[in-house]
Design a protein around this motif. Structure first.
Motif, PDB file in Angstrom:
ATOM      1  N   TRP A  41       0.845  -1.185   0.000  1.00 36.08           N
ATOM      2  CA  TRP A  41       0.000   0.000   0.000  1.00 36.08           C
ATOM      3  C   TRP A  41       0.881   1.236   0.000  1.00 36.08           C
ATOM      4  O   TRP A  41       2.063   1.184   0.304  1.00 36.08           O
ATOM      5  CB  TRP A  41      -0.942   0.012   1.220  1.00 36.08           C
ATOM      6  N   ASP A  42       0.264   2.348  -0.368  1.00 34.62           N
ATOM      7  CA  ASP A  42       0.922   3.645  -0.269  1.00 34.62           C
ATOM      8  C   ASP A  42      -0.107   4.638   0.256  1.00 34.62           C
ATOM      9  O   ASP A  42      -1.186   4.224   0.710  1.00 34.62           O
ATOM     10  CB  ASP A  42       1.542   4.068  -1.612  1.00 34.62           C
ATOM     11  N   VAL A  67      -2.000  -1.169  -3.335  1.00 29.96           N
ATOM     12  CA  VAL A  67      -1.332  -1.180  -4.629  1.00 29.96           C
ATOM     13  C   VAL A  67      -1.583  -2.553  -5.252  1.00 29.96           C
ATOM     14  O   VAL A  67      -1.460  -3.576  -4.585  1.00 29.96           O
ATOM     15  CB  VAL A  67       0.185  -0.929  -4.446  1.00 29.96           C
ATOM     16  N   ASN A  68      -1.937  -2.564  -6.517  1.00 32.45           N
ATOM     17  CA  ASN A  68      -2.184  -3.813  -7.227  1.00 32.45           C
ATOM     18  C   ASN A  68      -0.834  -4.481  -7.483  1.00 32.45           C
ATOM     19  O   ASN A  68      -0.155  -4.187  -8.472  1.00 32.45           O
ATOM     20  CB  ASN A  68      -2.927  -3.551  -8.531  1.00 32.45           C
ATOM     21  N   TRP A  90       8.588   3.775   0.943  1.00 36.31           N
ATOM     22  CA  TRP A  90       8.876   3.717  -0.493  1.00 36.31           C
ATOM     23  C   TRP A  90      10.069   4.625  -0.754  1.00 36.31           C
ATOM     24  O   TRP A  90      10.018   5.820  -0.500  1.00 36.31           O
ATOM     25  CB  TRP A  90       7.663   4.185  -1.295  1.00 36.31           C
ATOM     26  N   CYS A 122       4.070  -5.215  -9.875  1.00 38.57           N
ATOM     27  CA  CYS A 122       3.126  -4.142  -9.570  1.00 38.57           C
ATOM     28  C   CYS A 122       2.531  -3.626 -10.874  1.00 38.57           C
ATOM     29  O   CYS A 122       3.270  -3.282 -11.803  1.00 38.57           O
ATOM     30  CB  CYS A 122       3.866  -3.029  -8.832  1.00 38.57           C
ATOM     31  N   SER A 138       1.152  -0.856 -11.731  1.00 44.24           N
ATOM     32  CA  SER A 138       1.458   0.511 -12.135  1.00 44.24           C
ATOM     33  C   SER A 138       2.954   0.811 -12.222  1.00 44.24           C
ATOM     34  O   SER A 138       3.356   1.738 -12.915  1.00 44.24           O
ATOM     35  CB  SER A 138       0.808   1.505 -11.172  1.00 44.24           C
TER      36      SER A 138
END
Length: 114
Positions: A17-18, A23-24, A57, A101, A103
């Motif tokens: 996650w962010d 997050v996919n 991140w 990921c 994206s």
């Protein structure tokens, strides 16, 4: 829940996650030094997971310096059966895995053990 306040509660991670939410992404495999160098050359970024803290991140522009100054000396190779933290500087190490990921492409997740 506000994901900017979310913390890592256990490892291994099952999701990323962010600040914008989940997050996919999915875990592909454990990786070592050679794979990390290759992934960094291809533009991958680091995500640090430390229990009790939010995911960290690392900005793309900072990844090579972070690798050289922090991770390289403290990386556990994926074939290590048992981690002896006294073998690492400051008695902590990172276990690395590659995630796919949607994206961002490949992401290097570093789970910190101390």
């Amino acid at each position: 829940m506000d994901t900017s306040q979310r913390i890592v509660t256990q490892t291994p991670l099952t999701e990323l996650w962010d600040n914008n939410g989940l997050v996919n992404a999915r875990r592909i495999e454990p990786i070592g030094k050679a794979e990390i160098v290759r992934l960094l050359r291809d533009g991958s970024v680091f995500v640090v997971a430390d229990v009790g803290l939010p995911l960290w991140w690392i900005a793309a522009d900072d990844c090579f310096a972070f690798w050289k100054d922090e991770v390289k000396r403290s990386l556990a190779e994926p074939n290590e059966d048992r981690l002896d933290l006294s073998d690492y500087p400051a008695s902590y190490c990172y276990a690395a895995s590659m995630w796919s990921c949607a994206s961002l492409g490949a992401v290097i997740v570093l789970e910190k053990h101390h």
